[in-house]
Design a protein around this motif. Structure first.
Motif, PDB file in Angstrom:
ATOM      1  N   ALA A   1      25.249  58.343 -53.398  1.00 63.08           N
ATOM      2  CA  ALA A   1      25.973  58.189 -52.142  1.00 63.08           C
ATOM      3  C   ALA A   1      26.513  56.760 -52.117  1.00 63.08           C
ATOM      4  O   ALA A   1      26.254  55.966 -53.032  1.00 63.08           O
ATOM      5  CB  ALA A   1      25.033  58.453 -50.977  1.00 63.08           C
ATOM      6  N   GLN A   2      27.228  56.417 -51.070  1.00 66.38           N
ATOM      7  CA  GLN A   2      27.812  55.076 -50.942  1.00 66.38           C
ATOM      8  C   GLN A   2      26.831  54.006 -51.400  1.00 66.38           C
ATOM      9  O   GLN A   2      25.682  53.984 -50.977  1.00 66.38           O
ATOM     10  CB  GLN A   2      28.200  54.811 -49.490  1.00 66.38           C
ATOM     11  N   ILE A   3      27.294  53.119 -52.277  1.00 66.11           N
ATOM     12  CA  ILE A   3      26.454  52.034 -52.757  1.00 66.11           C
ATOM     13  C   ILE A   3      26.840  50.729 -52.068  1.00 66.11           C
ATOM     14  O   ILE A   3      27.917  50.607 -51.488  1.00 66.11           O
ATOM     15  CB  ILE A   3      26.522  51.888 -54.288  1.00 66.11           C
ATOM     16  N   SER A   4      25.937  49.765 -52.172  1.00 66.75           N
ATOM     17  CA  SER A   4      26.161  48.430 -51.627  1.00 66.75           C
ATOM     18  C   SER A   4      26.354  47.450 -52.776  1.00 66.75           C
ATOM     19  O   SER A   4      26.141  47.789 -53.945  1.00 66.75           O
ATOM     20  CB  SER A   4      24.950  48.004 -50.801  1.00 66.75           C
ATOM     21  N   VAL A   5      26.704  46.226 -52.444  1.00 67.34           N
ATOM     22  CA  VAL A   5      26.817  45.166 -53.440  1.00 67.34           C
ATOM     23  C   VAL A   5      25.477  44.995 -54.158  1.00 67.34           C
ATOM     24  O   VAL A   5      25.436  44.844 -55.383  1.00 67.34           O
ATOM     25  CB  VAL A   5      27.283  43.857 -52.759  1.00 67.34           C
ATOM     26  N   GLU A   6      24.387  45.059 -53.425  1.00 62.91           N
ATOM     27  CA  GLU A   6      23.065  44.920 -54.031  1.00 62.91           C
ATOM     28  C   GLU A   6      22.765  46.062 -54.995  1.00 62.91           C
ATOM     29  O   GLU A   6      22.107  45.875 -56.016  1.00 62.91           O
ATOM     30  CB  GLU A   6      21.976  44.844 -52.951  1.00 62.91           C
ATOM     31  N   ASP A   7      23.262  47.253 -54.684  1.00 63.31           N
ATOM     32  CA  ASP A   7      23.066  48.403 -55.568  1.00 63.31           C
ATOM     33  C   ASP A   7      23.780  48.192 -56.905  1.00 63.31           C
ATOM     34  O   ASP A   7      23.327  48.671 -57.941  1.00 63.31           O
ATOM     35  CB  ASP A   7      23.567  49.689 -54.918  1.00 63.31           C
ATOM     36  N   VAL A   8      24.902  47.484 -56.878  1.00 66.38           N
ATOM     37  CA  VAL A   8      25.626  47.199 -58.120  1.00 66.38           C
ATOM     38  C   VAL A   8      24.750  46.339 -59.023  1.00 66.38           C
ATOM     39  O   VAL A   8      24.650  46.592 -60.233  1.00 66.38           O
ATOM     40  CB  VAL A   8      26.976  46.518 -57.839  1.00 66.38           C
ATOM     41  N   GLU A   9      24.098  45.360 -58.463  1.00 66.25           N
ATOM     42  CA  GLU A   9      23.192  44.512 -59.241  1.00 66.25           C
ATOM     43  C   GLU A   9      22.054  45.344 -59.829  1.00 66.25           C
ATOM     44  O   GLU A   9      21.677  45.167 -60.992  1.00 66.25           O
ATOM     45  CB  GLU A   9      22.643  43.388 -58.367  1.00 66.25           C
ATOM     46  N   ALA A  10      21.516  46.270 -59.048  1.00 65.01           N
ATOM     47  CA  ALA A  10      20.450  47.153 -59.529  1.00 65.01           C
ATOM     48  C   ALA A  10      20.964  48.050 -60.650  1.00 65.01           C
ATOM     49  O   ALA A  10      20.253  48.299 -61.630  1.00 65.01           O
ATOM     50  CB  ALA A  10      19.896  47.993 -58.379  1.00 65.01           C
ATOM     51  N   ALA A  11      22.205  48.532 -60.516  1.00 62.62           N
ATOM     52  CA  ALA A  11      22.789  49.381 -61.550  1.00 62.62           C
ATOM     53  C   ALA A  11      22.906  48.622 -62.867  1.00 62.62           C
ATOM     54  O   ALA A  11      22.589  49.151 -63.932  1.00 62.62           O
ATOM     55  CB  ALA A  11      24.151  49.905 -61.096  1.00 62.62           C
ATOM     56  N   ALA A  12      23.351  47.381 -62.791  1.00 64.74           N
ATOM     57  CA  ALA A  12      23.459  46.566 -64.003  1.00 64.74           C
ATOM     58  C   ALA A  12      22.084  46.363 -64.631  1.00 64.74           C
ATOM     59  O   ALA A  12      21.931  46.480 -65.854  1.00 64.74           O
ATOM     60  CB  ALA A  12      24.108  45.224 -63.672  1.00 64.74           C
ATOM     61  N   ALA A  13      21.090  46.101 -63.809  1.00 62.04           N
ATOM     62  CA  ALA A  13      19.727  45.900 -64.316  1.00 62.04           C
ATOM     63  C   ALA A  13      19.173  47.161 -64.974  1.00 62.04           C
ATOM     64  O   ALA A  13      18.337  47.083 -65.875  1.00 62.04           O
ATOM     65  CB  ALA A  13      18.805  45.445 -63.185  1.00 62.04           C
TER      66      ALA A  13
END
Length: 138
Positions: A13-25
């Protein structure tokens, strides 16, 4: 939060800026935004997510899909993005459903079996039966 469909893609579902960092990790290589701008008040803009992706070293592609349906151009854009990702992709929309649908249609263009795609989607909690008859080469 991220629902893994297979080793090449997860949806959310809709992600946040913080979720992008988690995705990269977590090892994702690309973020695909399937949500139109201002679909819902308060959602992060595509520009915010794109900048967060760049800052995290992830590729970013916007393929907005409204509730009005899919075009072949959008399906082909998804197919192309998946082919160029170079690793696992995180695709998102409001609920993850449109991202799952366009993924299945894109994989169908590549010749993937509709039943196998439906099983993968179902394991992630998504029902692609509304589009299943459309899956396949065009």
């Amino acid at each position: 939060m991220f629902r893994k469909i297979d080793d090449s893609i997860s949806v959310a579902a809709q992600i946040s800026v913080e979720d992008v960092e988690a995705a990269a990790a977590q090892g994702f290589r690309m973020v695909i935004n399937n949500r139109p701008e201002q679909e819902e008040p308060g959602q992060p803009s595509g520009d915010e997510i794109r900048e967060a992706a760049r800052a995290a070293g992830l590729a970013y592609v916007a393929i907005p899909i409204t509730h009005g349906g899919f075009s072949l151009n959008q399906v082909e854009a998804m197919r192309d993005a998946l082919a160029k990702a170079g690793g696992p992709v995180l695709a998102y929309c409001r609920s993850g459903t449109r991202s799952t649908f366009v993924w299945a249609l894109a994989r169908g263009l590549e010749g993937d079996d509709a039943e196998a795609l439906a099983a993968k989607a179902a394991a992630a909690g998504y029902d692609i039966s509304p589009i299943k008859p459309l899956i396949g080469p065009r």
